[in-house]
Write an enzyme that holds these catalytic residues in place. Sequence first.
Site, PDB file in Angstrom:
ATOM      1  N   ILE A   1       0.973  -1.173  -0.020  1.00 31.40           N
ATOM      2  CA  ILE A   1       0.030   0.148   0.056  1.00 31.40           C
ATOM      3  C   ILE A   1       0.801   1.278  -0.151  1.00 31.40           C
ATOM      4  O   ILE A   1       0.624   2.186  -0.696  1.00 31.40           O
ATOM      5  CB  ILE A   1      -0.910   0.088   0.971  1.00 31.40           C
ATOM      6  CG1 ILE A   1      -1.741  -1.137   1.277  1.00 31.40           C
ATOM      7  CG2 ILE A   1      -1.828   1.273   1.509  1.00 31.40           C
ATOM      8  CD1 ILE A   1      -2.604  -1.621   2.608  1.00 31.40           C
TER       9      ILE A   1
ATOM     10  N   LYS B   1      -2.680  -3.171  16.718  1.00 35.67           N
ATOM     11  CA  LYS B   1      -3.788  -2.458  15.909  1.00 35.67           C
ATOM     12  C   LYS B   1      -4.559  -1.597  16.836  1.00 35.67           C
ATOM     13  O   LYS B   1      -5.080  -0.552  16.337  1.00 35.67           O
ATOM     14  CB  LYS B   1      -4.145  -3.216  14.825  1.00 35.67           C
ATOM     15  CG  LYS B   1      -3.242  -3.635  13.672  1.00 35.67           C
ATOM     16  CD  LYS B   1      -2.910  -2.359  12.960  1.00 35.67           C
ATOM     17  CE  LYS B   1      -1.479  -2.593  12.057  1.00 35.67           C
ATOM     18  NZ  LYS B   1      -1.052  -1.714  11.344  1.00 35.67           N
TER      19      LYS B   1
ATOM     20  N   THR C   1      -1.976  -7.651  -0.641  1.00 40.36           N
ATOM     21  CA  THR C   1      -0.327  -7.217  -0.681  1.00 40.36           C
ATOM     22  C   THR C   1       0.310  -8.673   0.167  1.00 40.36           C
ATOM     23  O   THR C   1      -0.261  -9.580   0.557  1.00 40.36           O
ATOM     24  CB  THR C   1      -0.073  -6.085   0.274  1.00 40.36           C
ATOM     25  OG1 THR C   1      -0.470  -6.583   1.864  1.00 40.36           O
ATOM     26  CG2 THR C   1      -0.834  -4.980  -0.080  1.00 40.36           C
TER      27      THR C   1
ATOM     28  N   TYR D   1      -1.094  -9.152  16.685  1.00 43.45           N
ATOM     29  CA  TYR D   1      -1.237  -8.198  15.642  1.00 43.45           C
ATOM     30  C   TYR D   1      -2.434  -7.323  16.195  1.00 43.45           C
ATOM     31  O   TYR D   1      -2.248  -6.249  15.939  1.00 43.45           O
ATOM     32  CB  TYR D   1      -1.505  -8.954  14.485  1.00 43.45           C
ATOM     33  CG  TYR D   1      -1.955  -8.084  12.884  1.00 43.45           C
ATOM     34  CD1 TYR D   1      -0.603  -7.187  12.472  1.00 43.45           C
ATOM     35  CD2 TYR D   1      -3.145  -7.941  12.501  1.00 43.45           C
ATOM     36  CE1 TYR D   1      -1.142  -6.252  11.864  1.00 43.45           C
ATOM     37  CE2 TYR D   1      -3.348  -7.164  11.439  1.00 43.45           C
ATOM     38  CZ  TYR D   1      -2.432  -6.374  10.913  1.00 43.45           C
ATOM     39  OH  TYR D   1      -2.792  -5.465   9.844  1.00 43.45           O
TER      40      TYR D   1
HETATM   41  N1  LIG Z   1      -3.105  -5.456   3.412  1.00 41.32           N
HETATM   42  C1  LIG Z   1      -4.022  -5.183   4.233  1.00 41.32           C
HETATM   43  O1  LIG Z   1      -5.116  -5.954   4.058  1.00 41.32           O
HETATM   44  C2  LIG Z   1      -3.988  -4.471   5.434  1.00 41.32           C
HETATM   45  C3  LIG Z   1      -5.102  -4.395   6.232  1.00 41.32           C
HETATM   46  C4  LIG Z   1      -5.175  -3.379   7.237  1.00 41.32           C
HETATM   47  C5  LIG Z   1      -4.071  -2.844   7.711  1.00 41.32           C
HETATM   48  N2  LIG Z   1      -3.001  -2.911   6.789  1.00 41.32           N
HETATM   49  C6  LIG Z   1      -1.998  -1.961   7.483  1.00 41.32           C
HETATM   50  O2  LIG Z   1      -1.222  -1.565   6.102  1.00 41.32           O
HETATM   51  C7  LIG Z   1      -0.004  -1.392   6.224  1.00 41.32           C
HETATM   52  C8  LIG Z   1       0.953  -1.492   5.267  1.00 41.32           C
HETATM   53  O3  LIG Z   1       0.619  -2.809   4.922  1.00 41.32           O
HETATM   54  P1  LIG Z   1       0.586  -3.651   3.503  1.00 41.32           P
HETATM   55  O4  LIG Z   1      -0.504  -4.275   3.156  1.00 41.32           O
HETATM   56  O5  LIG Z   1       1.163  -2.538   2.456  1.00 41.32           O
HETATM   57  O6  LIG Z   1       1.851  -4.648   3.690  1.00 41.32           O
HETATM   58  P2  LIG Z   1       3.465  -5.047   3.023  1.00 41.32           P
HETATM   59  O7  LIG Z   1       2.940  -5.043   1.581  1.00 41.32           O
HETATM   60  O8  LIG Z   1       3.507  -6.366   3.605  1.00 41.32           O
HETATM   61  O9  LIG Z   1       4.314  -3.964   3.361  1.00 41.32           O
HETATM   62  C9  LIG Z   1       4.642  -3.478   4.517  1.00 41.32           C
HETATM   63  C10 LIG Z   1       5.640  -2.351   4.699  1.00 41.32           C
HETATM   64  O10 LIG Z   1       6.153  -2.081   5.753  1.00 41.32           O
HETATM   65  C11 LIG Z   1       7.425  -2.320   5.897  1.00 41.32           C
HETATM   66  N3  LIG Z   1       8.171  -2.747   7.017  1.00 41.32           N
HETATM   67  C12 LIG Z   1       7.981  -3.852   7.631  1.00 41.32           C
HETATM   68  N4  LIG Z   1       8.599  -4.070   8.549  1.00 41.32           N
HETATM   69  C13 LIG Z   1       9.556  -3.008   8.898  1.00 41.32           C
HETATM   70  C14 LIG Z   1      10.387  -2.538   9.787  1.00 41.32           C
HETATM   71  N5  LIG Z   1      10.697  -3.094  10.785  1.00 41.32           N
HETATM   72  N6  LIG Z   1      11.269  -1.220   9.318  1.00 41.32           N
HETATM   73  C15 LIG Z   1      10.738  -0.648   8.209  1.00 41.32           C
HETATM   74  N7  LIG Z   1       9.587  -0.988   7.635  1.00 41.32           N
HETATM   75  C16 LIG Z   1       9.087  -2.101   7.667  1.00 41.32           C
HETATM   76  C17 LIG Z   1       7.927  -3.401   5.015  1.00 41.32           C
HETATM   77  O11 LIG Z   1       9.115  -3.107   4.247  1.00 41.32           O
HETATM   78  P3  LIG Z   1      10.279  -4.283   4.129  1.00 41.32           P
HETATM   79  O12 LIG Z   1      10.254  -4.596   2.542  1.00 41.32           O
HETATM   80  O13 LIG Z   1      11.670  -3.980   4.420  1.00 41.32           O
HETATM   81  O14 LIG Z   1       9.627  -5.602   4.699  1.00 41.32           O
HETATM   82  C18 LIG Z   1       6.900  -2.930   3.713  1.00 41.32           C
HETATM   83  O15 LIG Z   1       7.297  -1.583   3.102  1.00 41.32           O
HETATM   84  C19 LIG Z   1       0.488  -2.122   7.690  1.00 41.32           C
HETATM   85  O16 LIG Z   1       0.566  -1.247   9.015  1.00 41.32           O
HETATM   86  C20 LIG Z   1      -0.590  -3.188   7.771  1.00 41.32           C
HETATM   87  O17 LIG Z   1      -0.961  -3.419   9.120  1.00 41.32           O
HETATM   88  C21 LIG Z   1      -3.094  -3.630   5.584  1.00 41.32           C
END
Ligand SMILES: NC(=O)c1ccc[n+]([C@@H]2O[C@H](COP(=O)([O-])OP(=O)(O)OC[C@H]3O[C@@H](n4cnc5c(N)ncnc54)[C@H](OP(=O)(O)O)[C@@H]3O)[C@@H](O)[C@H]2O)c1
Length: 353
Positions: free
Chosen positions: A77, A235, A268, A231
């Site tokens: 995202i 949140k 994602t 998790y």
């Molecule tokens: N996808 C969903 O359905 C969903 C639903 C509700 C909430 N969210 C929230 O949306 C946000 C983005 O999630 P996403 O779906 O885009 O997930 P994603 O594709 O897995 O991306 C996660 C991002 O967080 C970074 N990250 C993880 N650990 C880190 C660390 N220790 N230091 C710095 N960066 C770190 C990752 O970088 P690396 O490449 O270095 O790992 C990546 O850029 C999250 O907070 C998630 O909880 C997502």
Amino acid sequence: MLTILTAIFISLFVMFYFFKTSKEMPKNWYEWKTEFRFQYVGAVGLVHDLIYASRDKVALYPQNDKVAVITGGNRGIGLKIIEKLLACEMTVVMGCRDPKAGEKAVSQLVNLSKTKGKFVCEALDVGELSSVLAFTKFVKENYKKVDILINNAGIMFAPLHKTSEGFESHFAVNYLGHFFLTHLLMPQLKAAGSKGRSARVVNVSSVVNLIGRINYKDINGDKYYYPATAYNQSKLAQILATRHLNKMLREQNANVEIFAVHPGVVDTDLFEYSATTSVPLLKKLIFKTPERGSRTIVYAAIDPSLEGKGGSYLSNGGKSPFHPDAKNPEKCEKLFKFTCDLLKIKEFGNDKI
Ligand SMILES: NC(=O)c1ccc[n+]([C@@H]2O[C@H](COP(=O)([O-])OP(=O)(O)OC[C@H]3O[C@@H](n4cnc5c(N)ncnc54)[C@H](OP(=O)(O)O)[C@@H]3O)[C@@H](O)[C@H]2O)c1
């Protein structure tokens, strides 16, 4: 009748099997219960995404005097959030673990030599407080003000892991590191905000805050660890802190507003530890795209109609129900103070470092 009931049962079991938070089956009653609750809020989230699809939008406009800081963003995202912020001609500072790879990912999406926005990438492991401190120093040395902070980086359902400071990784990455970053950047956020044009912090939370619980007696899962519980806790913590910090800033008459957002159920890599990895096509079919997932987050960061509405929890372009504990100011303050104690913060946003 029996055939219909059997068909319903089998469909529910198949859904459960492929959408559970782990690749393994739950091992005890507590884990089964957590799975059922997770599947229930997940399903409600999917229906919400479907019903409110037309409301899920953001109007981009030029704001070339703004500096936006985002954590993560090299994939998922966050990458789509960056694309939108650059389309608004902002200076975007991305903190990620591998800056070279991060820069490459963004440059594959946006022509950085043509965009009117500016893109800067700096090392940040948000789970390590020393790294958060170093990243903040970089931001402070280069930018006198920060208009937007998007606390986006996150992990989900990871096996038990402790950071070098001894914190459980969901708590550390999703919540604590971002809390610390917000504290350290508060002077820059206050410097950016003005009346009618507040600086904004957007905490990317999740619908699962609804089933979260802050386990003060075992915050790091030392006694019992279940990834989904960790998790959900992280949140919910984001929402409680959002509510208290926004109230605190309002009392200070500071022009900074804090929002929490559920981006939707988005396709994602966040689901890497869950059973959904075995049904990628189904995920593609029923989950939001990362582009759609980025809309409400950017909406919270830039939409003028949200001025004065800090403290809100948004989903699909509108306010959404959140955990009852977050409506209780004492419970929000309790977590906020607990977190300041953990981080040895004497006065939030004002400590000398
Ligand atoms: N996808 C969903 O359905 C969903 C639903 C509700 C909430 N969210 C929230 O949306 C946000 C983005 O999630 P996403 O779906 O885009 O997930 P994603 O594709 O897995 O991306 C996660 C991002 O967080 C970074 N990250 C993880 N650990 C880190 C660390 N220790 N230091 C710095 N960066 C770190 C990752 O970088 P690396 O490449 O270095 O790992 C990546 O850029 C999250 O907070 C998630 O909880 C997502």
